[in-house]
Design a protein around this motif. Structure first.
Motif, PDB file in Angstrom:
ATOM      1  N   LEU A  58     -59.662 140.557  15.962  1.00  0.00           N
ATOM      2  CA  LEU A  58     -59.281 141.582  15.204  1.00  0.00           C
ATOM      3  C   LEU A  58     -58.711 142.676  16.091  1.00  0.00           C
ATOM      4  CD1 LEU A  58     -62.484 142.026  12.726  1.00  0.00           C
ATOM      5  CD2 LEU A  58     -60.416 140.725  12.306  1.00  0.00           C
ATOM      6  N   PRO A  59     -57.883 143.512  15.613  1.00  0.00           N
ATOM      7  CA  PRO A  59     -57.064 144.553  16.420  1.00  0.00           C
ATOM      8  C   PRO A  59     -58.423 145.442  16.866  1.00  0.00           C
ATOM      9  CG  PRO A  59     -55.982 144.535  14.486  1.00  0.00           C
ATOM     10  CD  PRO A  59     -57.384 143.818  14.096  1.00  0.00           C
ATOM     11  N   ALA A  60     -58.303 145.901  18.097  1.00  0.00           N
ATOM     12  CA  ALA A  60     -59.358 146.616  18.945  1.00  0.00           C
ATOM     13  C   ALA A  60     -59.598 148.010  17.955  1.00  0.00           C
ATOM     14  CB  ALA A  60     -58.741 147.277  20.011  1.00  0.00           C
ATOM     15  N   GLY A  61     -60.913 148.365  17.757  1.00  0.00           N
ATOM     16  CA  GLY A  61     -61.310 149.622  16.814  1.00  0.00           C
ATOM     17  C   GLY A  61     -61.417 149.201  15.436  1.00  0.00           C
ATOM     18  N   THR A  62     -61.328 147.945  15.156  1.00  0.00           N
ATOM     19  CA  THR A  62     -61.610 147.612  13.669  1.00  0.00           C
ATOM     20  C   THR A  62     -62.981 147.885  13.295  1.00  0.00           C
ATOM     21  OG1 THR A  62     -59.725 146.142  13.863  1.00  0.00           O
ATOM     22  CG2 THR A  62     -61.243 145.877  11.786  1.00  0.00           C
ATOM     23  N   TYR A  63     -63.327 148.588  12.332  1.00  0.00           N
ATOM     24  CA  TYR A  63     -64.747 148.679  11.753  1.00  0.00           C
ATOM     25  C   TYR A  63     -65.126 147.432  11.041  1.00  0.00           C
ATOM     26  CZ  TYR A  63     -68.729 149.880   9.001  1.00  0.00           C
ATOM     27  OH  TYR A  63     -69.990 150.281   8.535  1.00  0.00           O
ATOM     28  N   CYS A  64     -65.904 146.806  11.651  1.00  0.00           N
ATOM     29  CA  CYS A  64     -66.805 145.478  11.072  1.00  0.00           C
ATOM     30  C   CYS A  64     -68.031 145.597  10.545  1.00  0.00           C
ATOM     31  CB  CYS A  64     -66.351 144.555  11.941  1.00  0.00           C
ATOM     32  SG  CYS A  64     -66.496 142.710  11.345  1.00  0.00           S
ATOM     33  N   ASN A  65     -68.024 145.724   9.203  1.00  0.00           N
ATOM     34  CA  ASN A  65     -69.517 146.117   8.506  1.00  0.00           C
ATOM     35  C   ASN A  65     -70.000 144.746   8.052  1.00  0.00           C
ATOM     36  OD1 ASN A  65     -67.581 145.610   6.600  1.00  0.00           O
ATOM     37  ND2 ASN A  65     -69.331 146.165   4.938  1.00  0.00           N
ATOM     38  N   GLY A  66     -69.240 143.473   8.162  1.00  0.00           N
ATOM     39  CA  GLY A  66     -69.767 142.371   7.391  1.00  0.00           C
ATOM     40  C   GLY A  66     -70.866 141.551   8.220  1.00  0.00           C
ATOM     41  N   ALA A  67     -71.149 140.369   7.841  1.00  0.00           N
ATOM     42  CA  ALA A  67     -72.295 139.666   8.609  1.00  0.00           C
ATOM     43  C   ALA A  67     -71.395 138.964   9.364  1.00  0.00           C
ATOM     44  CB  ALA A  67     -73.097 138.956   7.441  1.00  0.00           C
ATOM     45  N   TRP A  68     -70.131 138.573   9.201  1.00  0.00           N
ATOM     46  CA  TRP A  68     -69.296 137.545   9.854  1.00  0.00           C
ATOM     47  C   TRP A  68     -68.424 138.374  10.931  1.00  0.00           C
ATOM     48  CZ3 TRP A  68     -67.522 134.149   5.118  1.00  0.00           C
ATOM     49  CH2 TRP A  68     -68.769 133.669   4.565  1.00  0.00           C
ATOM     50  N   HIS A  69     -68.511 137.690  12.126  1.00  0.00           N
ATOM     51  CA  HIS A  69     -67.551 138.298  13.391  1.00  0.00           C
ATOM     52  C   HIS A  69     -66.562 137.446  14.065  1.00  0.00           C
ATOM     53  CE1 HIS A  69     -70.486 141.465  12.736  1.00  0.00           C
ATOM     54  NE2 HIS A  69     -71.398 140.811  12.934  1.00  0.00           N
ATOM     55  N   HIS A  70     -66.095 136.425  13.435  1.00  0.00           N
ATOM     56  CA  HIS A  70     -65.176 135.279  13.987  1.00  0.00           C
ATOM     57  C   HIS A  70     -63.875 135.716  13.333  1.00  0.00           C
ATOM     58  CE1 HIS A  70     -68.266 133.207  16.159  1.00  0.00           C
ATOM     59  NE2 HIS A  70     -69.082 133.223  15.235  1.00  0.00           N
ATOM     60  N   GLY A  71     -63.146 136.688  13.853  1.00  0.00           N
ATOM     61  CA  GLY A  71     -62.039 137.268  13.169  1.00  0.00           C
ATOM     62  C   GLY A  71     -60.450 136.660  13.229  1.00  0.00           C
ATOM     63  N   ILE A  72     -59.900 136.758  12.345  1.00  0.00           N
ATOM     64  CA  ILE A  72     -58.401 136.316  12.255  1.00  0.00           C
ATOM     65  C   ILE A  72     -57.438 137.458  12.092  1.00  0.00           C
ATOM     66  CG2 ILE A  72     -56.843 134.869  11.098  1.00  0.00           C
ATOM     67  CD1 ILE A  72     -59.160 132.664  10.733  1.00  0.00           C
ATOM     68  N   THR A  73     -56.551 137.590  12.291  1.00  0.00           N
ATOM     69  CA  THR A  73     -55.489 138.539  11.973  1.00  0.00           C
ATOM     70  C   THR A  73     -54.168 137.881  11.659  1.00  0.00           C
ATOM     71  OG1 THR A  73     -56.452 140.406  13.410  1.00  0.00           O
ATOM     72  CG2 THR A  73     -54.127 140.496  12.773  1.00  0.00           C
TER      73      THR A  73
END
Length: 377
Positions: free
Chosen positions: A314-329
């Motif tokens: 994910l882009p730097a600084g994205t606030y990620c509140n979810g339980a999952w952290h393996h991002g795709i943009t």
């Protein structure tokens, strides 16, 4: 050398003959079973279907069963290519030949159609799929309550439509679906029925899903292949110069991938929410629930040369509140879409499918679809 070793070696040699290295029915590699009455080599899954038609097919394990010499000789004299030339002599181009990735219902009806009903053995035969119309009752899932209720469906080649009626004698259909917008794909697990079929179509530029089944697997597969036959007829009229090879891939298709991811909204300040995603060619649709009638939203995936790209993370600084952290943009011409996956393996699988799509050149129809997306949004 024992008799058993001799037989095993003989069968292994016959397996080297062209065509015998894959299952005669679904194409799975390295078949480990044989039908000693038909003379074909098949995979374990298809052998189970053959076992249900013992009057036609007698199956044996290539390594664990006792084989008589005359049975081995019969396998040598026949084999997959020769037997296919007999039982698949006249398969219509629109008829869907299932692979090892397809559901049990499709594979079983393909095997029964070939060997039990001998549907494709006579090149001069006319097929029930080509009668131009089909009319019957199917169980359809209700949009609001999720209950399956009996509905009358009518498919018409002349009108180029599939209609369904809430009552058998109703004058007006509940929906009229144009066959050229239909995709039909078997979804037994999602629908919770071994004969479950998902019909996806376009209505006012939006994707709509209906979920149906029939208690008879033969009946639902007949509906499926009749839809394909009607679609091919429609395409031949619309594109008179096109070949069968060009048109058949435009008939019904399996989705490239489905599953859960989390996504955030366009401002990317909202929380990530879990959604069910369906990748269908260049359309990535998302739903609150896998059995929703309408997509909550769609993303069009164009070609990489047209400013579409897919990146892990994910882009730097994205606030990620979810339980999952393996991002795709996903970057499109208009905006970025951010997703997270539950595991790294799931992330890698989605990335592979997305990259396959954006690396594929766009067809004229893809440009039309992209224009429709712009019109809609």
């Amino acid at each position: 050398m024992s008799a058993n070793d001799r037989v095993t070696r003989a069968l292994r040699e016959i397996l080297q003959n062209p065509g015998n290295d894959v299952c005669a029915d679904c194409g799975a590699a390295d078949p480990t079973w044989g039908s000693c009455s038909l003379g074909v080599f098949i995979c374990l899954a298809c052998s189970g279907i053959h076992r249900n038609i013992p009057e036609i097919s007698k199956v044996k394990s290539l390594s664990l069963s006792h084989w008589e010499d005359q049975e081995v000789q019969f396998m040598a004299e026949n084999g997959n290519n020769l037997v296919k030339s007999k039982y698949e002599a006249a398969v219509p181009v629109y008829y869907y030949k299932p692979t090892h990735k397809d559901c049990q219902t499709l594979r079983e009806q393909w095997i029964r159609a070939k060997y039990e009903r001998k549907e494709f053995s006579d090149p001069g035969k006319t097929f029930i799929y080509e009668e131009g119309t089909r009319d019957g009752l199917l169980m359809k899932r209700g949009r609001d309550n999720g209950q399956f209720l009996s509905r009358r469906f009518v498919l018409s080649e002349r009108e180029g439509t599939l209609k369904y009626f809430t009552k058998y004698d109703a004058k007006e259909p509940k929906a009229i679906i144009k066959v050229d917008t239909i995709n039909a794909t078997f979804q037994p697990e999602k629908i919770g029925n071994p004969n479950g079929l998902q019909i996806t179509y376009l209505k006012d530029y939006s994707t709509r899903n209906i979920f149906i089944y029939h208690d008879s697997s033969k009946e639902i597969v007949n509906w499926f292949n009749t839809i394909r036959a009607v679609q091919l007829h429609y395409l031949k009229v619309a594109f008179p110069g096109a070949t069968d090879a060009e048109l058949v891939p435009k008939l019904t298709r399996n989705f490239l991938k489905e599953g859960y991811m989390e996504k955030t909204g366009p401002r990317q300040t909202e929380g990530f929410k879990k959604r069910w995603f369906t990748l269908d060619q260049r359309r990535l649709m998302y739903f609150k629930d896998p059995l929703d009638a309408f997509a909550k939203g769609e993303v069009f995936l164009g070609h990489k040369d047209l400013n579409y790209s897919v990146l892990p993370g994910l882009p730097a600084g994205t606030y990620c509140n979810g339980a999952w952290h393996h991002g795709i943009t996903i970057e499109t011409r208009d905006r970025s879409f951010l997703f997270t996956c539950e595991s790294e393996s799931d992330q890698q699988d989605w990335l592979k499918h997305f990259n396959d799509v954006i690396n594929t050149p766009m067809s004229p129809q893809d440009y039309t679809t992209e224009a429709l997306f712009k019109h809609k949004h």
